[in-house]
Design an enzyme around this catalytic site. Structure first.
Site, short mmCIF file in Angstrom:
data_model
loop_
_atom_site.label_atom_id
_atom_site.label_comp_id
_atom_site.label_asym_id
_atom_site.label_seq_id
_atom_site.Cartn_x
_atom_site.Cartn_y
_atom_site.Cartn_z
N ASP A 1 0.87 -1.17 0.00
CA ASP A 1 0.00 0.00 0.00
C ASP A 1 0.91 1.23 0.00
O ASP A 1 2.13 1.12 0.22
CB ASP A 1 -0.88 -0.05 1.26
CG ASP A 1 -1.77 1.16 1.41
OD1 ASP A 1 -2.33 1.62 0.40
OD2 ASP A 1 -1.90 1.65 2.54
N ARG B 1 -14.74 12.10 0.37
CA ARG B 1 -13.55 12.91 0.66
C ARG B 1 -13.11 13.71 -0.55
O ARG B 1 -12.74 14.89 -0.43
CB ARG B 1 -12.42 11.99 1.15
CG ARG B 1 -12.61 11.48 2.56
CD ARG B 1 -11.56 10.46 2.95
NE ARG B 1 -11.79 9.18 2.30
CZ ARG B 1 -10.89 8.19 2.26
NH1 ARG B 1 -9.70 8.36 2.79
NH2 ARG B 1 -11.19 7.05 1.67
N LYS C 1 -7.34 -4.16 -5.52
CA LYS C 1 -6.00 -4.45 -5.03
C LYS C 1 -5.64 -5.92 -5.23
O LYS C 1 -4.52 -6.26 -5.63
CB LYS C 1 -5.86 -4.04 -3.56
CG LYS C 1 -5.86 -2.54 -3.34
CD LYS C 1 -5.44 -2.15 -1.93
CE LYS C 1 -5.31 -0.65 -1.80
NZ LYS C 1 -4.63 -0.23 -0.56
N ASP D 1 -0.24 5.05 1.15
CA ASP D 1 -0.46 5.96 2.26
C ASP D 1 -0.33 5.25 3.60
O ASP D 1 -0.94 4.19 3.82
CB ASP D 1 -1.86 6.58 2.16
CG ASP D 1 -2.01 7.47 0.94
OD1 ASP D 1 -1.04 7.63 0.18
OD2 ASP D 1 -3.12 8.00 0.74
N ASN E 1 -8.95 -1.96 3.70
CA ASN E 1 -9.04 -2.27 2.28
C ASN E 1 -7.81 -3.03 1.77
O ASN E 1 -7.77 -3.44 0.61
CB ASN E 1 -9.27 -1.00 1.45
CG ASN E 1 -8.12 -0.03 1.53
OD1 ASN E 1 -7.46 0.08 2.56
ND2 ASN E 1 -7.87 0.71 0.46
N SER F 1 -2.64 1.66 -4.61
CA SER F 1 -3.03 2.71 -3.71
C SER F 1 -4.48 3.16 -3.90
O SER F 1 -4.95 3.32 -5.03
CB SER F 1 -2.11 3.93 -3.92
OG SER F 1 -2.51 5.02 -3.12
N GLY F 2 -5.14 3.40 -2.78
CA GLY F 2 -6.43 4.07 -2.80
C GLY F 2 -6.27 5.57 -2.93
O GLY F 2 -7.24 6.30 -2.92
#
Length: 236
Positions: free
Chosen positions: A27, A72, A160, A29, A186, A115-116
């Site tokens: 991942d 967001r 993912k 972040d 996630n 990555s999200g």
């Protein structure tokens, strides 16, 4: 998870029975980097506190990720796209991140991130760290201004897993020869699909569901347990 295998300290056991992974996926972040990029972007919109609260709940599995992401991103409407360059200067790789990437490459493995977060930041970050593959979301921009919307597919937990499988397949690797590292809810399906999945300084609900954990914020602690000796030998 009633008990967990901790790899926090030197001398932790090897996680692969023989050799090392041919693919390491992390991942971004709060895993590969110290920041949550969407919170850095939200700083420019004046919505950082609101976004941080939503992010924390989403990463702990309390909110649907896709819905929370759209919520967001909507707060970023009206921010100029020059924000991406400013955010990139603020990004700090997690301690040991560069060492982990270099050890993977020296061992003959490929390194990928999923990555999200957002391609506008992840792509240049991946280039700067010599990362082989990446996947991230894209923000819609019109006339150099963010619209508050996301383009195309959302990088959800299922996506993912798809990326992990696709990259492994492209390298001719079985999933058993892959490793994945992440911190959020996630990430859990990806961590469970990989040959070895490591929860990194993870949220409480993630630690309950993932049996291998690294709870010290130093990714280099994963090098030896993953068998990434850095001796130049390709994993078998």
């Amino acid at each position: 998870m009633s008990s967990a295998l901790l790899i926090d300290e030197p001398g932790a056991p090897r996680l692969f029975r023989d050799g090392a992974p041919g693919l390491v996926v992390t991942d971004v972040d709060s895993t590969l980097i110290c920041q949550e990029v969407i919170e850095e972007l939200a700083e420019a919109a004046g919505t950082r506190r609101q976004v941080a609260q939503i992010t924390a709940r989403a990463m702990n599995g309390e909110l649907d990720f896709e819905q929370s992401l759209r919520q967001r991103v909507a707060t970023l409407k009206g921010v100029r796209d020059s924000v991406f360059a400013r955010v990139l200067t603020a990004i700090t790789p997690t301690r040991g991140a560069r060492e982990l990437i270099e050890a993977a490459h020296r061992s003959g493995a490929r390194f990928a991130v999923v990555s999200g977060g957002f391609e506008e930041v992840v792509a240049p970050l991946a280039a700067s760290l010599s990362i082989d593959f990446y996947a991230a979301n894209r923000l819609e921009v019109r006339d150099h201004v963010l619209t508050g919307r996301v383009l195309g597919r959302i990088v959800t937990a299922d996506v993912k897993v798809e990326c992990l499988r696709s990259w492994a397949s492209s390298l001719g690797l079985p999933l058993e020869r892959t490793a994945a590292i992440g911190d959020g809810a996630n990430d859990v399906p990806m961590l469970r699909q990989a040959g070895v999945g490591i929860a990194f300084c993870a949220k409480p609900r993630v630690r309950e569901r993932v049996g291998i954990q690294l709870n010290v914020p130093d990714l280099s602690r994963a090098i030896a347990p993953l068998g990434l000796s850095g001796d130049g030998q390709a994993p078998r």
